[in-house]
Motif scaffolding. Sequence first.
Motif, PDB file in Angstrom:
ATOM      1  N   GLY B 275       7.995 -28.899   7.083  1.00  0.00           N
ATOM      2  CA  GLY B 275       7.841 -27.840   7.801  1.00  0.00           C
ATOM      3  C   GLY B 275       8.355 -26.810   8.349  1.00  0.00           C
ATOM      4  O   GLY B 275       9.036 -26.354   8.582  1.00  0.00           O
ATOM      5  N   GLY B 276       6.584 -25.572   7.751  1.00  0.00           N
ATOM      6  CA  GLY B 276       6.545 -24.787   7.894  1.00  0.00           C
ATOM      7  C   GLY B 276       7.209 -23.661   6.432  1.00  0.00           C
ATOM      8  O   GLY B 276       7.376 -22.920   6.722  1.00  0.00           O
ATOM      9  N   VAL B 277       8.056 -23.825   6.017  1.00  0.00           N
ATOM     10  CA  VAL B 277       8.669 -24.068   4.703  1.00  0.00           C
ATOM     11  C   VAL B 277       7.947 -24.498   3.156  1.00  0.00           C
ATOM     12  O   VAL B 277       7.094 -25.762   3.109  1.00  0.00           O
ATOM     13  CB  VAL B 277      10.639 -24.208   4.573  1.00  0.00           C
ATOM     14  CG1 VAL B 277      10.945 -24.054   3.400  1.00  0.00           C
ATOM     15  CG2 VAL B 277      11.384 -24.038   5.941  1.00  0.00           C
ATOM     16  N   GLN B 278       7.532 -23.402   2.784  1.00  0.00           N
ATOM     17  CA  GLN B 278       7.101 -23.293   1.235  1.00  0.00           C
ATOM     18  C   GLN B 278       7.587 -23.603   0.147  1.00  0.00           C
ATOM     19  O   GLN B 278       8.662 -22.425   0.105  1.00  0.00           O
ATOM     20  CB  GLN B 278       5.829 -22.506   1.476  1.00  0.00           C
ATOM     21  CG  GLN B 278       5.183 -22.196   2.385  1.00  0.00           C
ATOM     22  CD  GLN B 278       4.148 -21.308   2.445  1.00  0.00           C
ATOM     23  OE1 GLN B 278       4.135 -20.180   1.880  1.00  0.00           O
ATOM     24  NE2 GLN B 278       2.703 -21.762   3.175  1.00  0.00           N
ATOM     25  N   VAL B 279       7.803 -24.120  -0.711  1.00  0.00           N
ATOM     26  CA  VAL B 279       8.824 -24.079  -1.667  1.00  0.00           C
ATOM     27  C   VAL B 279       7.735 -23.676  -3.370  1.00  0.00           C
ATOM     28  O   VAL B 279       6.379 -24.338  -3.965  1.00  0.00           O
ATOM     29  CB  VAL B 279       9.245 -25.302  -2.208  1.00  0.00           C
ATOM     30  CG1 VAL B 279       9.842 -24.976  -3.799  1.00  0.00           C
ATOM     31  CG2 VAL B 279       9.837 -25.324  -0.798  1.00  0.00           C
ATOM     32  N   LEU B 280       7.372 -22.191  -4.048  1.00  0.00           N
ATOM     33  CA  LEU B 280       6.969 -22.165  -5.151  1.00  0.00           C
ATOM     34  C   LEU B 280       7.708 -22.044  -5.731  1.00  0.00           C
ATOM     35  O   LEU B 280       9.125 -21.452  -6.472  1.00  0.00           O
ATOM     36  CB  LEU B 280       6.711 -20.542  -4.677  1.00  0.00           C
ATOM     37  CG  LEU B 280       5.241 -19.918  -4.779  1.00  0.00           C
ATOM     38  CD1 LEU B 280       5.237 -18.441  -4.248  1.00  0.00           C
ATOM     39  CD2 LEU B 280       4.280 -20.323  -6.258  1.00  0.00           C
ATOM     40  N   ILE B 281       7.489 -22.898  -6.792  1.00  0.00           N
ATOM     41  CA  ILE B 281       8.437 -23.424  -8.135  1.00  0.00           C
ATOM     42  C   ILE B 281       7.459 -22.827  -9.650  1.00  0.00           C
ATOM     43  O   ILE B 281       6.731 -23.211  -9.809  1.00  0.00           O
ATOM     44  CB  ILE B 281       8.219 -25.356  -8.484  1.00  0.00           C
ATOM     45  CG1 ILE B 281       9.075 -25.661  -7.228  1.00  0.00           C
ATOM     46  CG2 ILE B 281       9.257 -25.526  -9.566  1.00  0.00           C
ATOM     47  CD1 ILE B 281       9.127 -27.258  -6.903  1.00  0.00           C
ATOM     48  N   GLY B 282       8.543 -22.776 -10.318  1.00  0.00           N
ATOM     49  CA  GLY B 282       8.207 -21.335 -11.969  1.00  0.00           C
ATOM     50  C   GLY B 282       7.033 -20.719 -11.551  1.00  0.00           C
ATOM     51  O   GLY B 282       6.401 -20.343 -12.358  1.00  0.00           O
ATOM     52  N   GLY B 283       7.457 -20.328 -10.788  1.00  0.00           N
ATOM     53  CA  GLY B 283       6.425 -19.105  -9.954  1.00  0.00           C
ATOM     54  C   GLY B 283       4.830 -19.361  -9.824  1.00  0.00           C
ATOM     55  O   GLY B 283       3.699 -19.021 -11.137  1.00  0.00           O
ATOM     56  N   GLU B 284       4.597 -20.348  -9.718  1.00  0.00           N
ATOM     57  CA  GLU B 284       2.771 -21.721  -9.869  1.00  0.00           C
ATOM     58  C   GLU B 284       2.302 -20.506  -8.818  1.00  0.00           C
ATOM     59  O   GLU B 284       3.070 -19.390  -8.019  1.00  0.00           O
ATOM     60  CB  GLU B 284       2.543 -21.939  -9.047  1.00  0.00           C
ATOM     61  CG  GLU B 284       4.183 -22.994  -8.099  1.00  0.00           C
ATOM     62  CD  GLU B 284       4.220 -23.879  -6.941  1.00  0.00           C
ATOM     63  OE1 GLU B 284       2.971 -24.940  -8.025  1.00  0.00           O
ATOM     64  OE2 GLU B 284       4.415 -24.818  -6.327  1.00  0.00           O
ATOM     65  N   GLY B 285       0.591 -20.202  -9.053  1.00  0.00           N
ATOM     66  CA  GLY B 285      -0.019 -19.013  -9.051  1.00  0.00           C
ATOM     67  C   GLY B 285      -0.025 -18.223  -9.798  1.00  0.00           C
ATOM     68  O   GLY B 285       0.430 -18.362 -10.956  1.00  0.00           O
ATOM     69  N   ASN B 286      -0.431 -17.176  -9.856  1.00  0.00           N
ATOM     70  CA  ASN B 286       0.054 -15.832 -11.281  1.00  0.00           C
ATOM     71  C   ASN B 286       1.031 -15.567 -11.324  1.00  0.00           C
ATOM     72  O   ASN B 286       1.610 -14.080 -11.612  1.00  0.00           O
ATOM     73  CB  ASN B 286      -1.089 -15.495 -10.970  1.00  0.00           C
ATOM     74  CG  ASN B 286      -2.572 -16.508 -11.713  1.00  0.00           C
ATOM     75  OD1 ASN B 286      -2.633 -17.161 -12.203  1.00  0.00           O
ATOM     76  ND2 ASN B 286      -3.419 -16.426 -10.626  1.00  0.00           N
ATOM     77  N   TRP B 287       2.615 -15.508 -10.950  1.00  0.00           N
ATOM     78  CA  TRP B 287       3.624 -14.615 -10.754  1.00  0.00           C
ATOM     79  C   TRP B 287       4.451 -15.068 -12.719  1.00  0.00           C
ATOM     80  O   TRP B 287       5.436 -16.161 -12.819  1.00  0.00           O
ATOM     81  CB  TRP B 287       4.472 -15.014 -10.042  1.00  0.00           C
ATOM     82  CG  TRP B 287       4.102 -15.021  -9.245  1.00  0.00           C
ATOM     83  CD1 TRP B 287       2.987 -16.316  -8.145  1.00  0.00           C
ATOM     84  CD2 TRP B 287       3.635 -14.324  -7.740  1.00  0.00           C
ATOM     85  NE1 TRP B 287       2.478 -15.155  -6.535  1.00  0.00           N
ATOM     86  CE2 TRP B 287       3.084 -14.505  -6.957  1.00  0.00           C
ATOM     87  CE3 TRP B 287       4.017 -12.703  -8.578  1.00  0.00           C
ATOM     88  CZ2 TRP B 287       2.311 -13.001  -6.305  1.00  0.00           C
ATOM     89  CZ3 TRP B 287       3.601 -11.196  -7.287  1.00  0.00           C
ATOM     90  CH2 TRP B 287       3.053 -12.014  -6.334  1.00  0.00           C
TER      91      TRP B 287
END
Lengths: 342, 342
Positions: B275-287
Amino acid sequence: MKELSARQRRILSLIVHEYIYSADTVASKHLVEKYHLSMSSATVRNEMSVLTDEGYLKQPHTSAGRVPTEAGYRYFVGQLMQDTSLPEAMRRTINHQFSQMHNDMRQWLELAATILANETHAASLITAPQPVEARIKHIQLIATHGRQALAVLVMEGGQIHQHILTLEEPVSQEQLSILSTKFSQIFAGKNLHSLSQYHGPMSQLEKNVMAWMEDELVRSDQLPTGEIYMDGITNMLAEPEFSDSEEARKAMRLLEERSLLQDLLSQTALPDTIGGVQVLIGGEGNWNDLRQCSVILSKYGSPGIATGTLGVLGPMRMAYGRSISMVRFLSGILSDFIVEQW
Amino acid sequence: MKELSARQRRILSLIVHEYIYSADTVASKHLVEKYHLSMSSATVRNEMSVLTDEGYLKQPHTSAGRVPTEAGYRYFVGQLMQDTSLPEAMRRTINHQFSQMHNDMRQWLELAATILANETHAASLITAPQPVEARIKHIQLIATHGRQALAVLVMEGGQIHQHILTLEEPVSQEQLSILSTKFSQIFAGKNLHSLSQYHGPMSQLEKNVMAWMEDELVRSDQLPTGEIYMDGITNMLAEPEFSDSEEARKAMRLLEERSLLQDLLSQTALPDTIGGVQVLIGGEGNWNDLRQCSVILSKYGSPGIATGTLGVLGPMRMAYGRSISMVRFLSGILSDFIVEQW
DNA sequence: TTTAGCACTCTAACGACGAGAGTGCTAAAA
DNA sequence: TTTTAGCACTCTCGTCGTTAGAGTGCTAAA
């Protein structure tokens, strides 16, 4: 408390230096070797014993080297520290960085905070300059969008308050201009406190504007200042005294709690004052959460125009000489900026 | 990777819950007792073994309870979490707090950041709303003090850019007004990109204004947004995973480094979106520095007018349900504010 | 007054040890 | 076929004793 002999002062100074550098207890033998002292470690030990009795040093446990006490740091800052000024090369570098900025106070304050934090490896704090004795110079209303209007209040010092008003109904730019002129004439030269003397019939729009200005007055009255610029908060976490993170939290909470921070920054007339720079060691005063910390503060700005405060917050084991020079130098830069711009 | 059975899902869900609550490894027996499961710990153990093989759980060492993996959290957030909405009482309390504010965007953003941080026990981040497709509506120059003039650029959306110009020589308000009118006529309806099409003879003052406007253009072009509001940074330090303070530093560095933070906040189109809210877990992507952390983000504002981003940054072991509801709710409040005010 | 020498103290690091927590496996029960 | 009881096994964590080393304080000589 007796006067310290020259040799005792020397030793105290070296211990503080060494401890600031190494973050580790400093031993008599270590001192003799590293600084090629022309005396034996036993002699140094005797003197250290005296300094401990006098309260300038302490030992974490019986058979460990010495560490400065709060009083030790204070003596160091007040009596021993030679007043190092910044190397010319660094002054130039910093000046250069500022010269590349736009003439924007915000940017300057941000840059100052960054430089201060990086050079001192501590957290830097700067309050936005707070204008002194504000008198109204000019009032301008500008139609923006629909029922919105931008109200700009220009003060004699040259600083600006602004606000977006929501009107009852759309008003043309002409009408707003007329009102601008009227208000400007009425209030020019007055300070915000004299607003309340103006009574008489007012249109809804006029009431709107008045209400805002009074609001602005109240705000500028009770808040010692507005924004606070910070940087280098994470520098604190790098220091070994904060590795346990509980102590770190205490100190940092203070940085987040605006009201506490305001209190701290408005501290003045403190014991150790050096050329306008104040040094607060171990949270002297009643800053319980800052027992492990020291704070170096300086006012900047121009008494007649506007003043702010800048400073650094770091562990008690802090490079006082460098930090004080840095604070003083940046204070000068920001002061010049204010004088020039306002 | 097989489908999980209902029972496996149940157990995974409980483990995530329990771990978020206790910050400690969760054991089969503990689970059975606490939740009165109608099966034995051995059965739970078997299922846990499967979940471990599937990559949703791991054990810190051979004979310890289980802990969710990154994948485990992701499955939980994506599939298991029931979408709790905020209790009515809390909605009212929060709405009430906002209703007591002035109609000032800054204040609202600050309040939102504070509430978000307090309720989620994590660090909150909010970017100031960024206007969309900026067209010039009006330009106004106001004499302030000596060689200073305030230039105000009103955009069609209603938002405002302003800057203090330092002129070659003092200029009267009349002259400035004339120039204001001229510029307004020329540029009204244009966006900042069309500035460069205007050439021809210009006075020093005009060049000054033009230079500034181009500058403003560049800035609004490359910076996704301006100010960032944060609160609750110290909440992170309270979490046990950051007690070692080295991990904490990594995550916090990111909060101080504006450019990195901007990158993070402008992340979009991420795997888990609710619903428009994004959840990024454990720095997924390159963080890399956020390996221990999760981030919950949502845009707010109105597509046609202005949008910003708000979110929270906390440990991976974070109360996702509550945090997501909170982010969504505050996003709604700020969006309403923008629609109403602009 | 300074210093060499030495005894003394305390920490930090190490290994051994036992208790306890929790699992995995096996074999019986359902 | 699934569940469960029982048990052996593994690993951590806290404790204890020991040791090496760092550094001091003291004493007696220079």
